[in-house]
Design an enzyme around this catalytic site. Structure first.
Site, PDB file in Angstrom:
ATOM      1  N   GLU A   1       0.838  -1.206   0.000  1.00 22.21           N
ATOM      2  CA  GLU A   1       0.000   0.000   0.000  1.00 22.21           C
ATOM      3  C   GLU A   1       0.869   1.250   0.000  1.00 22.21           C
ATOM      4  O   GLU A   1       1.985   1.236   0.513  1.00 22.21           O
ATOM      5  CB  GLU A   1      -0.823   0.010   1.288  1.00 22.21           C
ATOM      6  CG  GLU A   1      -2.299  -0.085   1.208  1.00 22.21           C
ATOM      7  CD  GLU A   1      -3.090   0.871   0.366  1.00 22.21           C
ATOM      8  OE1 GLU A   1      -2.578   1.514  -0.570  1.00 22.21           O
ATOM      9  OE2 GLU A   1      -4.278   0.990   0.646  1.00 22.21           O
ATOM     10  N   ASP A   2       0.341   2.323  -0.539  1.00 16.50           N
ATOM     11  CA  ASP A   2       1.054   3.598  -0.523  1.00 16.50           C
ATOM     12  C   ASP A   2       0.924   4.286   0.838  1.00 16.50           C
ATOM     13  O   ASP A   2       1.906   4.686   1.450  1.00 16.50           O
ATOM     14  CB  ASP A   2       0.539   4.519  -1.631  1.00 16.50           C
ATOM     15  CG  ASP A   2      -0.992   4.610  -1.677  1.00 16.50           C
ATOM     16  OD1 ASP A   2      -1.669   3.998  -0.813  1.00 16.50           O
ATOM     17  OD2 ASP A   2      -1.517   5.283  -2.572  1.00 16.50           O
TER      18      ASP A   2
ATOM     19  N   ASP B   1      -4.458   5.385   5.999  1.00 20.99           N
ATOM     20  CA  ASP B   1      -5.136   6.497   6.665  1.00 20.99           C
ATOM     21  C   ASP B   1      -6.162   5.883   7.621  1.00 20.99           C
ATOM     22  O   ASP B   1      -5.824   5.503   8.739  1.00 20.99           O
ATOM     23  CB  ASP B   1      -5.755   7.403   5.592  1.00 20.99           C
ATOM     24  CG  ASP B   1      -6.380   8.653   6.165  1.00 20.99           C
ATOM     25  OD1 ASP B   1      -6.327   8.836   7.389  1.00 20.99           O
ATOM     26  OD2 ASP B   1      -6.927   9.457   5.394  1.00 20.99           O
TER      27      ASP B   1
ATOM     28  N   PHE C   1      -2.646  15.824   4.217  1.00 17.68           N
ATOM     29  CA  PHE C   1      -2.881  15.224   2.913  1.00 17.68           C
ATOM     30  C   PHE C   1      -1.609  15.360   2.088  1.00 17.68           C
ATOM     31  O   PHE C   1      -1.182  16.466   1.775  1.00 17.68           O
ATOM     32  CB  PHE C   1      -4.055  15.884   2.188  1.00 17.68           C
ATOM     33  CG  PHE C   1      -4.477  15.102   0.988  1.00 17.68           C
ATOM     34  CD1 PHE C   1      -5.354  14.043   1.108  1.00 17.68           C
ATOM     35  CD2 PHE C   1      -3.953  15.403  -0.265  1.00 17.68           C
ATOM     36  CE1 PHE C   1      -5.709  13.288   0.000  1.00 17.68           C
ATOM     37  CE2 PHE C   1      -4.305  14.654  -1.378  1.00 17.68           C
ATOM     38  CZ  PHE C   1      -5.186  13.598  -1.239  1.00 17.68           C
TER      39      PHE C   1
ATOM     40  N   ASP D   1      -1.731  11.096  -5.265  1.00 16.28           N
ATOM     41  CA  ASP D   1      -2.284  12.191  -6.069  1.00 16.28           C
ATOM     42  C   ASP D   1      -3.224  13.101  -5.295  1.00 16.28           C
ATOM     43  O   ASP D   1      -3.698  12.756  -4.208  1.00 16.28           O
ATOM     44  CB  ASP D   1      -3.076  11.618  -7.243  1.00 16.28           C
ATOM     45  CG  ASP D   1      -4.419  11.042  -6.793  1.00 16.28           C
ATOM     46  OD1 ASP D   1      -4.420  10.235  -5.833  1.00 16.28           O
ATOM     47  OD2 ASP D   1      -5.458  11.412  -7.354  1.00 16.28           O
TER      48      ASP D   1
ATOM     49  N   ARG E   1       1.261  12.737  -9.066  1.00 14.00           N
ATOM     50  CA  ARG E   1       1.707  11.353  -8.835  1.00 14.00           C
ATOM     51  C   ARG E   1       3.175  11.152  -9.199  1.00 14.00           C
ATOM     52  O   ARG E   1       3.861  10.347  -8.584  1.00 14.00           O
ATOM     53  CB  ARG E   1       0.882  10.374  -9.691  1.00 14.00           C
ATOM     54  CG  ARG E   1      -0.491  10.105  -9.159  1.00 14.00           C
ATOM     55  CD  ARG E   1      -1.028   8.836  -9.803  1.00 14.00           C
ATOM     56  NE  ARG E   1      -2.481   8.759  -9.745  1.00 14.00           N
ATOM     57  CZ  ARG E   1      -3.169   8.305  -8.707  1.00 14.00           C
ATOM     58  NH1 ARG E   1      -2.541   7.903  -7.635  1.00 14.00           N
ATOM     59  NH2 ARG E   1      -4.487   8.265  -8.743  1.00 14.00           N
TER      60      ARG E   1
HETATM   61  P1  IMP Z   1      -7.890   4.735   3.832  1.00  9.97           P
HETATM   62  O1  IMP Z   1      -8.905   3.761   3.334  1.00  9.97           O
HETATM   63  O2  IMP Z   1      -8.511   5.871   4.591  1.00  9.97           O
HETATM   64  O3  IMP Z   1      -6.770   4.091   4.622  1.00  9.97           O
HETATM   65  O4  IMP Z   1      -7.268   5.454   2.567  1.00  9.97           O
HETATM   66  C1  IMP Z   1      -6.438   4.748   1.760  1.00  9.97           C
HETATM   67  C2  IMP Z   1      -6.298   5.351   0.378  1.00  9.97           C
HETATM   68  O5  IMP Z   1      -6.715   6.718   0.308  1.00  9.97           O
HETATM   69  C3  IMP Z   1      -4.831   5.361   0.022  1.00  9.97           C
HETATM   70  O6  IMP Z   1      -4.454   4.158  -0.577  1.00  9.97           O
HETATM   71  C4  IMP Z   1      -4.733   6.562  -0.889  1.00  9.97           C
HETATM   72  O7  IMP Z   1      -5.014   6.177  -2.214  1.00  9.97           O
HETATM   73  C5  IMP Z   1      -5.802   7.514  -0.374  1.00  9.97           C
HETATM   74  N1  IMP Z   1      -5.216   8.502   0.537  1.00  9.97           N
HETATM   75  C6  IMP Z   1      -5.337   8.556   1.891  1.00  9.97           C
HETATM   76  N2  IMP Z   1      -4.651   9.577   2.401  1.00  9.97           N
HETATM   77  C7  IMP Z   1      -4.067  10.202   1.343  1.00  9.97           C
HETATM   78  C8  IMP Z   1      -3.190  11.334   1.230  1.00  9.97           C
HETATM   79  O8  IMP Z   1      -2.780  11.996   2.195  1.00  9.97           O
HETATM   80  N3  IMP Z   1      -2.795  11.647  -0.038  1.00  9.97           N
HETATM   81  C9  IMP Z   1      -3.187  10.962  -1.140  1.00  9.97           C
HETATM   82  N4  IMP Z   1      -3.995   9.903  -1.059  1.00  9.97           N
HETATM   83  C10 IMP Z   1      -4.426   9.517   0.161  1.00  9.97           C
END
Ligand code: IMP
Length: 172
Positions: free
Chosen positions: A95-96, A99, A147, A154, A160
């Site tokens: 995963e990148d 959050d 963020f 992105d 990106r």
């Molecule tokens: P989660 O489901 O809240 O953990 O969000 C996961 C996905 O949301 C990540 O894989 C990203 O694609 C996107 N995301 C969450 N936070 C950020 C951020 O700070 N910048 C860009 N994309 C984010």
């Protein structure tokens, strides 16, 4: 105006270490792992990481959408899914950023149904102070709850291709 949070050099160094940590973890268990790249954000991390893992690495690419702009829509949609069997395999989901962990817990629930021998999570970034539903096994950097963009991440499909992780001033 973009402020650099993690430089390209710092990313490179940490990703190299993570490759070693992952190799160490698996080397007595298996000679082959199956790495799942969560598109699109993990593309650069995935590519750099697997080159630093000293094992055979099989690839899968999945794409789910959960975000629109900077805030979660709360909806998760599967756009593409694994195309290789993972039963009895050592699977690592790449995963990148973690959050809320909503996206990842959805992905993990589904992958578990294929009965992999082992299922681990590696994330480049983890937001501090967020109540994540998933505990990652390997973490690159813990960052404050901002963020961020770049190195695959992105803001409405922009930024990106930046080689570093940064944040856009004025956007949180
Ligand atoms: P989660 O489901 O809240 O953990 O969000 C996961 C996905 O949301 C990540 O894989 C990203 O694609 C996107 N995301 C969450 N936070 C950020 C951020 O700070 N910048 C860009 N994309 C984010």
């Amino acid at each position: 105006m973009i402020e650099v949070l993690i430089s390209s050099e710092q990313i490179k160094e940490r990703v190299k270490q993570m490759g070693k940590e992952i190799t160490e973890y698996y080397k007595d268990k298996t000679d082959t792992i199956h790495a799942v790249c969560v598109l699109k954000g993990s593309i650069h991390f995935f590519s750099d990481l697997v080159q630093n893992i000293d094992l055979n690495v099989e690839y899968s690419f999945i794409q789910v959408a959960s975000y629109s702009g900077v805030s979660s829509t709360g909806r998760i949609r599967v756009k593409s899914w694994i195309d290789e069997p993972i039963e009895n395999k050592y699977v690592i989901v790449v995963e990148d950023i973690l959050d809320t962990g909503l996206t990842l817990s959805y992905i993990l629930d589904y992958l578990r149904r294929y009965r992999p021998a082992d299922l681990k999570v590696v994330t480049l970034l983890k937001k501090l102070g967020r109540n994540s539903q998933v505990t990652p096994d390997f973490v690159g950097f813990e960052i404050e709850d901002k963020f961020v963009i770049g190195y695959g991440l992105d803001y409405n499909e922009k930024y990106r291709n930046l080689p570093y992780v940064g944040w856009v001033k004025g956007n949180g």
